[in-house]
Design an enzyme around this catalytic site. Structure first.
Site, PDB file in Angstrom:
ATOM      1  N   LYS A  90       0.807  -1.213   0.000  1.00  0.00           N
ATOM      2  CA  LYS A  90       0.000   0.000   0.000  1.00  0.00           C
ATOM      3  C   LYS A  90       0.848   1.275   0.000  1.00  0.00           C
ATOM      4  CE  LYS A  90      -0.729   0.011   4.963  1.00  0.00           C
ATOM      5  NZ  LYS A  90       0.032   1.205   5.340  1.00  0.00           N
ATOM      6  N   THR A  91       1.953   1.254   0.719  1.00  0.00           N
ATOM      7  CA  THR A  91       2.805   2.444   0.715  1.00  0.00           C
ATOM      8  C   THR A  91       3.309   2.706  -0.699  1.00  0.00           C
ATOM      9  OG1 THR A  91       3.530   1.817   2.916  1.00  0.00           O
ATOM     10  CG2 THR A  91       4.778   3.531   1.808  1.00  0.00           C
ATOM     11  N   ASP A  96      -3.339   7.623   4.681  1.00  0.00           N
ATOM     12  CA  ASP A  96      -2.809   6.286   4.942  1.00  0.00           C
ATOM     13  C   ASP A  96      -3.466   5.731   6.208  1.00  0.00           C
ATOM     14  OD1 ASP A  96      -1.227   4.085   4.687  1.00  0.00           O
ATOM     15  OD2 ASP A  96       0.505   4.979   5.694  1.00  0.00           O
ATOM     16  N   GLU A  97      -3.504   4.422   6.346  1.00  0.00           N
ATOM     17  CA  GLU A  97      -4.072   3.785   7.548  1.00  0.00           C
ATOM     18  C   GLU A  97      -5.448   4.340   7.884  1.00  0.00           C
ATOM     19  OE1 GLU A  97      -2.429   1.330   8.626  1.00  0.00           O
ATOM     20  OE2 GLU A  97      -0.272   1.717   8.682  1.00  0.00           O
ATOM     21  N   GLN A 128      -6.621  -4.537  10.103  1.00  0.00           N
ATOM     22  CA  GLN A 128      -5.478  -4.007  10.840  1.00  0.00           C
ATOM     23  C   GLN A 128      -5.853  -2.803  11.686  1.00  0.00           C
ATOM     24  OE1 GLN A 128      -1.508  -4.004   8.860  1.00  0.00           O
ATOM     25  NE2 GLN A 128      -2.655  -4.652   7.060  1.00  0.00           N
TER      26      GLN A 128
END
Length: 720
Positions: A36-37, A217-218, A248
């Site tokens: 994903k990064t 992100d996240e 997660q």
DNA sequence: CCCGGTAAACTTTTT
DNA sequence: GTTTACCGGG
């Protein structure tokens, strides 16, 4: 398609779809290890290449570490001017521009958890609340929780209980006080900025004009406040890309809402969703085990996470007799890995709670294996560092009474409780902060000669240091010297003092570096310092094994992972279980397991030292959720275990084997943690097999295996 | 006021 | 076992 496009190189179809997605909302559901990064950074590069000006892009992460890593990778792709930062530091930056709309100074102080609790403690004293019954930290946590949920003092309906009662009395006062002090806590950075966006549409518009492309992100770990900040930053434009994995989500305890992911589809009807379901990180076996565990969650969307990686080795599950046996076992395996030429930077030890690191550290030291603890007490949470930072805050923000109270008698200046009360009283009466009060001759005149003298020179030092605010380093050096802080921690002698001096000089270096590279003066430096946190300690590549909590491990990966302390009550954590959130614990387990690329070792101990008491532990229930064929079980009793074959385990006298057994002699006086004092009657065997017969003063004679027994010689003075 | 002692409580995770 | 709160003598 042009095969050589560097932006799309090494990407699979889903990843390419996400990178190439045009305008409009995009949600990337990215399983663990699915890149994903990579997708975010390539997408930023793609936007830049297609002519989007870098200042129109804002990428938000949760940790400075993630931000740093992402910024580095964006930079490699040629996007050096893109703003990549955490939610908190972005909001802090924005609030320096617009916080005045809410009555905050430009250079407001940022309070960490400790400062927040200090503030609450002062307020509790003022309100005559007995802080032995309810602790400031409890009140602070609760207030934080409420703010994370978006409550303010006026619309809170509280439950019963002493903590809530205290919160009821203090919440409003706390908010008023923070405003008066020109201070914000971590929650305020988000909350107050949201308030600005809500209350001042023209300001919101200016941000919307500026930021046309938002990447988060996240996303599964955003709370409601953060989600709304995103929406308002965005306005009508829909160029938002969120990346996350519901499996997660491990920050519900601080307000993270999986609901954000569901609401996202609702709030952005033309949403495009891309799923990244190929794991590039772990062996097939590790991935299978991790998926089986997470499948036990019922509130969950089934997802198809695959890998083309080789099957790999089974997970070694080790059962140890005691915590030190567990730690030794791990150190032994690490030593073997290193002997085989393994890269030490690729080895990590995870645990659920910080307190478990100690035993592991001891054993690593014993084996002379270099390690670093990631997180824990950070550099900026050390006392001497906080003292100096507090001094500096007062210069930049004279209203900051909490910082002033911290330093007014450090080093000791003869300002005790009584004097302090006088000063507070006079400051209150004149409507001035403490800083301004002690700068006044007429106020100082009412104090004892001793206090008067000390405060006069303190006030002068502040006034002089104020002239140096253009340079963080100069202001710091001057103040630290002038105020006697350097002499105060100067008495070298014990290693504690040496460490403190080193910390202080590291802070000096850090400030000098900041002056050189960033050059935003003292105020800028303080903001920078306040947002640096535990998990950001640099350098994983410095030749050490890494130790960290599972939370801190999120987003990282290692070839070799040791997952320790897998016991009921610890992992899953018993407090969390009380709140009924097993599923979050299970997600945490999933996160932990999926950090491993090649090999995973898991361990639990039959006993554990908790709050000074040796308790009997059951293995974590999560272990039984792993398919048995993924596991290779070992234990300290196995002949093949760790070379300590065939030991007898004395069920009745189960004690921690915590130290190298001391040299004992017959007739020697010894003490034992459970049985008290006694005399050594007889010694038999050597090394691991050594046993001693000891006659205890109370309770008769026992035969103890010295390897396990916590038997210590005692000195003459305390011997009877 | 300062420092030393002893009692008590305590360990969930983070920005 | 460790850190923090309170008390009493210098």
């Amino acid at each position: 398609m042009v095969a050589m496009d560097p932006i799309l190189a090494d990407l699979n179809d889903s990843q390419i779809a996400a990178v190439l997605h045009g305008s409009g909302p995009l949600m990337v559901l990215a399983g663990a290890g699915s890149g994903k990064t990579r997708v975010i950074t390539r997408r930023i590069a793609r936007l830049l290449r297609d002519g989007v000006p870098s200042r129109q892009i804002l990428a938000l992460t949760f940790t400075n570490k993630a931000a740093g890593e992402m910024a580095r990778r964006v930079q490699e792709l040629g996007g050096s001017r893109v703003q990549v930062s955490t939610f908190h530091s972005s909001c802090a930056r924005f609030l320096r521009e617009h916080g005045h709309l809410l009555g905050f100074p430009r250079d407001f102080s940022i309070y960490d958890t400790y400062d927040r609790d200090s503030c609450i403690k002062l307020l509790m004293n003022e309100a005559q609340l007995d802080h032995s019954r309810v602790r400031p930290a409890q009140v602070g946590r609760r207030i934080s929780q409420l703010k994370n949920l978006g409550y303010s003092p006026k619309d809170v309906v509280l439950g019963m209980g002493e903590i809530d009662e205290a919160v009821d009395r203090l919440f409003a006062t706390y908010e008023e006080t923070m405003l008066r002090l020109g201070a914000m806590d971590f929650d305020d950075l988000l909350g107050k900025f949201l308030e600005v966006l809500r209350s001042f549409p023209e300001v919101a518009e200016s941000y919307q004009d500026r930021f046309r492309w938002l990447l988060v992100d996240e996303f599964q770990d955003t709370n409601r406040i953060q989600y709304e900040v995103c929406k308002r930053l965005l306005g009508d434009q829909g160029n938002i890309c969120v990346v996350g994995d519901p499996d997660q989500s491990i920050y519900r305890f601080r307000g993270a809402e999986i609901r954000n992911i569901l609401d996202f589809e609702f709030d952005f009807p033309d949403l495009v969703t891309v799923r990244l379901e190929t794991n590039y990180r772990s062996t097939a076996l590790i991935l299978r085990a991790a998926i089986e565990v997470i499948r036990h969650n019922s509130e969950r969307k089934e997802k198809d996470l695959r890998t083309n990686n080789p099957e790999g080795e089974p997970i070694v599950l080790h059962r140890a007799h005691g915590p030190s046996a567990e730690a030794r076992r791990i150190a032994t395996v690490i030593q073997e890995l290193l002997d085989e030429g393994g890269d030490i930077c690729e080895i990590a030890l995870f645990y659920r709670s910080h307190f478990l690191s100690r035993g592991l550290e001891e054993s690593l030291r014993e084996f002379a294996i270099p390690y670093q603890v990631v997180g824990g007490l950070s550099f900026f949470e050390r006392r001497e560092i906080k003292d100096l930072v507090a001094y500096l805050r007062v210069i930049v923000n004279p209203a900051d009474d909490v910082s002033m109270e911290r330093v007014i008698n450090v080093p000791p200046r003869g300002i005790g409780k009584k004097t302090m009360e006088k000063i507070r009283g006079m400051a209150r009466q004149s409507g001035q902060p403490i800083y301004a009060a002690i700068a006044r001759e007429d106020i100082r005149a009412q104090l004892s000669p001793r206090a008067r003298k000390a405060l006069t020179s303190l006030a002068e030092a502040f006034a002089e240091a104020k002239k140096l605010v253009k340079s963080a380093h100069q202001a710091m050096s001057y103040l630290a010297q002038e105020v006697g802080y350097l002499d105060y921690i100067g008495d070298l002698g014990d290693p504690e003092d040496v460490a403190r001096r080193e910390n202080v000089s590291e802070l000096h270096n850090d400030a000098a570096t900041f002056d050189r590279d960033i050059g935003e003066g003292l105020a800028g430096y303080l903001q920078h310092v306040s947002l640096i946190t535990a998990a950001d300690r640099k350098g994983e590549d410095i030749g050490r094994v890494s130790l960290m909590t599972v939370h801190a491990a999120k987003g990282l990966e290692f070839d070799h992972v040791f997952l320790t302390g897998l016991e009921e009550g610890i992992f899953p954590n018993s407090r969390v279980m009380l709140e009924g959130d097993v599923e979050e614990e299970r997600r945490l387990m999933h996160v932990a397991m999926t950090r491993a690329r090649k090999r995973l070792w898991m361990s639990h101990s039959r006993t554990r030292m908790i709050a000074g008491v040796l308790t009997r532990q059951e293995p974590s229930g999560f272990i039984s959720e792993i398919p048995e064929d993924c596991l290779l079980r070992t234990s300290s009793m196995d002949p093949e275990g760790d070379g300590q074959a065939g030991q007898v385990w004395d069920e009745d006298h189960e004690v921690d084997y915590s130290q190298e057994s001391q040299e004992l002699e017959e007739g020697m006086r010894v003490k034992h943690r459970n049985f008290g004092r006694g005399t050594v009657m007889r010694l038999r065997g050597e090394g691991f097999k050594a046993k001693a017969t000891i006659r205890f003063d109370k309770g008769g004679e026992k035969i103890l295996i010295l390897q396990y027994g916590d038997v210590q010689p005692i000195t003459e003075e305390e011997s009877w």
